[in-house]
Write a protein that holds these residues in place. Structure first.
Motif, PDB file in Angstrom:
ATOM      1  N   VAL A 251       0.965  -1.206   0.047  1.00  0.00           N
ATOM      2  CA  VAL A 251       0.014  -0.068   0.013  1.00  0.00           C
ATOM      3  C   VAL A 251       0.910   1.134   0.122  1.00  0.00           C
ATOM      4  CG1 VAL A 251      -1.703   1.266   1.394  1.00  0.00           C
ATOM      5  CG2 VAL A 251      -2.026  -0.931   1.068  1.00  0.00           C
ATOM      6  N   ARG A 252       0.603   2.191  -0.879  1.00  0.00           N
ATOM      7  CA  ARG A 252       1.218   3.481  -1.025  1.00  0.00           C
ATOM      8  C   ARG A 252       0.450   4.589  -1.002  1.00  0.00           C
ATOM      9  NH1 ARG A 252       6.369   2.296   0.387  1.00  0.00           N
ATOM     10  NH2 ARG A 252       6.912  -0.019  -0.515  1.00  0.00           N
ATOM     11  N   SER A 253      -1.036   4.561  -1.209  1.00  0.00           N
ATOM     12  CA  SER A 253      -1.790   5.719  -1.031  1.00  0.00           C
ATOM     13  C   SER A 253      -3.112   5.036  -0.575  1.00  0.00           C
ATOM     14  CB  SER A 253      -2.044   6.185  -2.459  1.00  0.00           C
ATOM     15  OG  SER A 253      -2.779   5.194  -3.324  1.00  0.00           O
TER      16      SER A 253
ATOM     17  N   ALA B  91      -4.787  -1.897   7.836  1.00  0.00           N
ATOM     18  CA  ALA B  91      -4.196  -0.559   7.973  1.00  0.00           C
ATOM     19  C   ALA B  91      -4.731  -0.122   9.174  1.00  0.00           C
ATOM     20  CB  ALA B  91      -4.458   0.193   6.638  1.00  0.00           C
TER      21      ALA B  91
ATOM     22  N   ARG C  90       4.775   1.797   8.832  1.00  0.00           N
ATOM     23  CA  ARG C  90       5.121   2.900   7.818  1.00  0.00           C
ATOM     24  C   ARG C  90       3.939   3.582   7.752  1.00  0.00           C
ATOM     25  NH1 ARG C  90       3.874   2.401   2.237  1.00  0.00           N
ATOM     26  NH2 ARG C  90       4.007   0.206   2.606  1.00  0.00           N
TER      27      ARG C  90
ATOM     28  N   VAL D 235       1.478   5.785   5.417  1.00  0.00           N
ATOM     29  CA  VAL D 235       1.185   6.111   4.168  1.00  0.00           C
ATOM     30  C   VAL D 235       0.820   7.617   3.854  1.00  0.00           C
ATOM     31  CG1 VAL D 235      -0.370   5.656   2.251  1.00  0.00           C
ATOM     32  CG2 VAL D 235       0.262   3.967   4.103  1.00  0.00           C
ATOM     33  N   CYS D 236       0.186   8.182   4.718  1.00  0.00           N
ATOM     34  CA  CYS D 236      -0.300   9.744   4.625  1.00  0.00           C
ATOM     35  C   CYS D 236      -0.772  10.247   5.755  1.00  0.00           C
ATOM     36  CB  CYS D 236      -1.084  10.027   3.549  1.00  0.00           C
ATOM     37  SG  CYS D 236      -2.874   9.242   3.599  1.00  0.00           S
TER      38      CYS D 236
END
Length: 296
Positions: free
Chosen positions: A114-116, A164, A181, A183-184
């Motif tokens: 997952v990046r966004s 998440a 981590r 993500v945003c």
């Protein structure tokens, strides 16, 4: 302000929990003596125009919206979580407690693809901030399942109990330490004073709310600041004022029947130890440091 008439009493919500003690102390410095008791949710206050209640920050927005409380202090995050229709009067930056500005962030395991937020379509997200998170993803038309977390939220994504999490952080160090981590960032939050809309439109209550807000904010601004005054030869004024930090410009006044002047300024307390030796070197005498209760 005129003496209160029937019905002219402001219902003020004090946040119960981490901000409770700091808020009571802040009110004291601002001019209101509030006394709490472990046996009562209604602290006494030495102002006949006020009635105080201890309210959980998570519920403050809802009670203010209903008018059960006219005005209260809570984190902006919890006000948004309850989706309450209230007036945000001002921000309250509590500099002496850990909860100043915090961030609610979207977090996954470090090895997640997952990046966004869009990559989480159909995913399960765990958080204490369920309402806000559901609205965040719904506004972006990203279908997700949001589950309430009773705590230990980071562990849920580590153990694979969800895809998440949405978690609160100040620096992100705990998140990184758990192999996670960010993500945003979804929201930045800090304590705010919020008012019921009907109370805000009432002239007497609005004036009282603005009075309280002004004095609380002026007290917060004074935290960590001190006043300093000194005498100095007139020819050294420029050199001394050049090194003096101040809110605007130092006040300089001539001493009666003398070539000397009096200089007064406001500066951060942490600067005093550095600046006093320099002032002495430049010829300042009679240096006095004094505490500040309010800066308006």
């Amino acid at each position: 302000m005129s003496a209160p008439t029937t019905g002219n009493r402001l219902k003020f919500g004090i946040p119960k929990g981490s901000l409770e003690e700091s808020t009571v102390e802040l009110l004291r410095k601002a001019g209101w003596r509030v006394t709490t008791s472990s046996r009562s949710y209604f602290p006494s206050v030495d102002d006949p125009e006020m009635r105080c209640s201890l309210i959980r920050p998570q519920e403050m927005g809802r009670y203010v919206e209903r008018g059960t409380i006219d005005v209260g202090i809570a984190g902006r995050d919890w006000v948004r979580e309850s989706d309450s229709d209230v007036v945000e009067v001002c921000e309250m930056v509590y500099s002496k407690v850990s909860r100043g500005t915090v961030r609610w962030v979207l977090v996954v395991s470090d090895d997640s693809p997952v990046r966004s937020p869009e990559d989480l379509r159909g995913a399960t997200i765990s958080t204490e901030l369920v309402g806000f998170t559901e609205r965040y993803f719904a506004e972006r038309q990203i279908p997700v399942t949001v589950e309430f977390s009773w705590g230990a939220t980071e562990a849920k994504v580590v153990e694979g109990l969800c895809d998440a999490i949405v978690e609160v952080t100040e620096t992100g160090s705990t998140i990184r330490a758990n192999g996670l981590r960010i993500v945003c960032e979804l929201m930045e939050s800090l304590p705010v004073m919020v008012a019921n809309r009907a109370a805000w439109e009432d002239p007497w209550k609005r004036l009282k709310i603005e009075q309280i807000a002004t004095l609380l904010q002026s007290t917060l601004r004074a935290e960590g600041m001190v006043g300093m005054k000194m005498n100095a030869p007139g020819e050294r004024v420029a050199a001394i004022t050049d090194i003096l930090p101040s809110l605007k410009n130092p006040t300089v006044a001539h001493l009666y029947d003398s070539d000397w002047v009096s200089i007064e300024t406001i500066l951060p307390e942490k600067e005093v130890r550095r600046i006093v030796p320099e002032l002495i070197r430049l010829g300042a005498e009679g240096i006095v440091e004094y505490p500040l209760n309010k800066i308006i």
